[in-house]
Enzyme design. Structure first.
Site, PDB file in Angstrom:
ATOM      1  N   HIS A 206       0.815  -1.161   0.040  1.00 47.13           N
ATOM      2  CA  HIS A 206      -0.011   0.103   0.092  1.00 47.13           C
ATOM      3  C   HIS A 206       0.935   1.223  -0.137  1.00 47.13           C
ATOM      4  O   HIS A 206       2.093   1.282   0.605  1.00 47.13           O
ATOM      5  CB  HIS A 206      -0.787  -0.011   1.290  1.00 47.13           C
ATOM      6  CG  HIS A 206      -1.851  -1.224   1.519  1.00 47.13           C
ATOM      7  ND1 HIS A 206      -2.696  -1.483   0.558  1.00 47.13           N
ATOM      8  CD2 HIS A 206      -1.570  -2.064   2.439  1.00 47.13           C
ATOM      9  CE1 HIS A 206      -3.217  -2.759   0.908  1.00 47.13           C
ATOM     10  NE2 HIS A 206      -2.700  -3.000   1.831  1.00 47.13           N
TER      11      HIS A 206
ATOM     12  N   GLU B 204      -1.456  -0.385   8.323  1.00 46.72           N
ATOM     13  CA  GLU B 204      -2.559  -1.060   8.961  1.00 46.72           C
ATOM     14  C   GLU B 204      -1.729  -1.968   9.889  1.00 46.72           C
ATOM     15  O   GLU B 204      -0.455  -1.975  10.117  1.00 46.72           O
ATOM     16  CB  GLU B 204      -2.924  -1.932   7.849  1.00 46.72           C
ATOM     17  CG  GLU B 204      -1.972  -2.899   6.989  1.00 46.72           C
ATOM     18  CD  GLU B 204      -2.764  -3.513   5.766  1.00 46.72           C
ATOM     19  OE1 GLU B 204      -3.555  -3.026   4.979  1.00 46.72           O
ATOM     20  OE2 GLU B 204      -2.358  -4.617   5.313  1.00 46.72           O
TER      21      GLU B 204
ATOM     22  N   HIS C  74       3.330  -7.289   1.704  1.00 53.85           N
ATOM     23  CA  HIS C  74       2.865  -8.512   2.444  1.00 53.85           C
ATOM     24  C   HIS C  74       1.652  -9.288   1.937  1.00 53.85           C
ATOM     25  O   HIS C  74       0.925  -8.827   0.814  1.00 53.85           O
ATOM     26  CB  HIS C  74       2.040  -7.566   3.832  1.00 53.85           C
ATOM     27  CG  HIS C  74       0.867  -6.499   3.470  1.00 53.85           C
ATOM     28  ND1 HIS C  74       1.313  -5.379   2.775  1.00 53.85           N
ATOM     29  CD2 HIS C  74      -0.303  -6.688   3.246  1.00 53.85           C
ATOM     30  CE1 HIS C  74       0.397  -4.864   2.707  1.00 53.85           C
ATOM     31  NE2 HIS C  74      -0.816  -5.545   2.819  1.00 53.85           N
TER      32      HIS C  74
ATOM     33  N   ARG D 264      -1.257  -4.738  -6.396  1.00 51.00           N
ATOM     34  CA  ARG D 264      -0.686  -6.150  -6.395  1.00 51.00           C
ATOM     35  C   ARG D 264       0.635  -6.456  -7.150  1.00 51.00           C
ATOM     36  O   ARG D 264       0.578  -5.957  -8.191  1.00 51.00           O
ATOM     37  CB  ARG D 264      -1.880  -7.008  -7.058  1.00 51.00           C
ATOM     38  CG  ARG D 264      -3.148  -7.188  -6.133  1.00 51.00           C
ATOM     39  CD  ARG D 264      -4.185  -8.018  -6.611  1.00 51.00           C
ATOM     40  NE  ARG D 264      -5.383  -7.631  -6.201  1.00 51.00           N
ATOM     41  CZ  ARG D 264      -6.359  -7.122  -6.692  1.00 51.00           C
ATOM     42  NH1 ARG D 264      -6.128  -6.963  -8.046  1.00 51.00           N
ATOM     43  NH2 ARG D 264      -7.471  -6.844  -6.029  1.00 51.00           N
TER      44      ARG D 264
HETATM   45 ZN    ZN Z   1      -2.838  -4.861   2.993  1.00 55.36          ZN
END
Ligand code: ZN
Length: 321
Positions: free
Chosen positions: A102, A119, A177, A197
């Protein structure tokens, strides 16, 4: 109208990697694989609606507009995109998620109105042998990673770790991740839905076509230096908070309730409570009380003040730093 601890009807998302595990908490799921339950959300891609009490039927977007600092707290009024600053999800990873990264708030390629996405994950449940991908192997540069992606061997560049219930991970923007098959996760994140991605295991999406990859964006936003990502196990004694994540965007703590615990919100910030296991009561104001149980996520308004948790349960609480 007075604010009170708010429980929302989750927004459930169909994902190719999802399953049916959120049913264990009593949620009725739409058909198909469900990967994400957005439990507290105020995003263009999903707004949660209050499920009971006098504010039943009101969206978090509307409440944020009508109640402002009473709900959000003084620190909640400065969110970059004007919306509720955080997003709280439960994730059922029945299959591996795509390998992803991200962006941060500073990335020039962010879609209009979007924030970066830092996150954290708390592992609610994990099947034996479950693994996640968490960061690059030391020494992987942009060039090495780009070559590996082009040659279909990106997995060679990634750190994999096994996980067990109670593990906690902090994933700052820029950390590569992927959650792996067999984990059930509570996720606290910035209010963002921007995912780049790198790799999706060459599998088809729900529509039968491969899902889009975003290799250039990914290479641009990955942190190749020393990551601030952290991993921890989380043993905690009843009545003490253990800090799981302390970021510029949120603080997340874990606590174990055994008996009665007197707590209070601050006028600075709302709190989000996730009941991870067990059951008990949540009491506030002049003698108001409600039963609470595993899988429920409450938004406590900043104005709430003193409240009390009773019973036996494990909870996460999140607030603005
Ligand atoms: Zn994520």
């Amino acid at each position: 109208m007075t604010l009170y601890p708010l429980l929302f009807t989750p927004v459930m998302k169909n994902n190719v990697w999802g399953g049916r595990a959120l049913e264990r908490y009593g949620y009725s799921l739409p058909d198909g694989p469900i990967g994400e339950g957005w439990m507290i959300g105020d995003h263009a891609n999903g707004v949660t609606v209050v499920s009971d009490g006098p504010l039943q039927g009101r969206g978090l977007d509307e409440l944020r507009e009508t109640h402002g600092a009473e709900l959000l707290g003084s620190k909640g009024m400065t969110s970059h995109n004007g919306r509720f600053p955080l997003l709280l999800k439960l994730l059922d990873c029945n299959d591996d998620l795509s390998v992803q990264v991200h962006p941060s708030d500073e990335y020039k390629g962010l879609p209009a109105g979007e924030l970066g996405k830092t996150e954290m994950w708390y592992i609610l449940d994990a099947k034996p042998g479950a693994r996640i991908i968490y960061g690059l192997i030391p020494g992987v540069t942009r060039e090495k990673l780009a070559d590996a992606i082009a040659q279909g061997r990106v997995m060679d560049c990634l750190q994999q770790v096994s996980v067990k219930p109670g593990d906690s991970f902090y994933i700052p923007a820029g950390t590569v991740h992927a959650l792996g098959a067999g984990v059930l996760v509570a996720e606290v994140q910035q209010n963002s839905d921007t995912v780049y991605r790198l790799y999706d295991y060459n599998r088809p999406g729900l529509d039968g076509k491969p899902r889009e990859l975003h290799v250039e964006h990914s290479l641009n936003v990955i942190n190749y230096g020393e990551s601030k990502a952290t991993r921890m196990t989380t043993d905690v004694r009843p009545g003490e908070w253990l800090t799981l994540a302390q970021s510029p965007y949120f603080v997340v703590e874990k606590g174990v309730v055994n008996g009665v615990w007197q707590l209070a919100t601050s006028p600075d910030s709302f709190e989000m409570l996730v009941v991870c296991d067990g059951e008990g009561t949540l009491s506030w104001g002049g003698g108001e009380s409600r039963p609470v149980k595993a899988g429920q996520c409450y938004l406590l308004p900043a104005v709430l003040g003193a409240y009390e948790l009773g019973g036996r349960m494990t909870v996460l609480r999140s607030y603005l730093p």
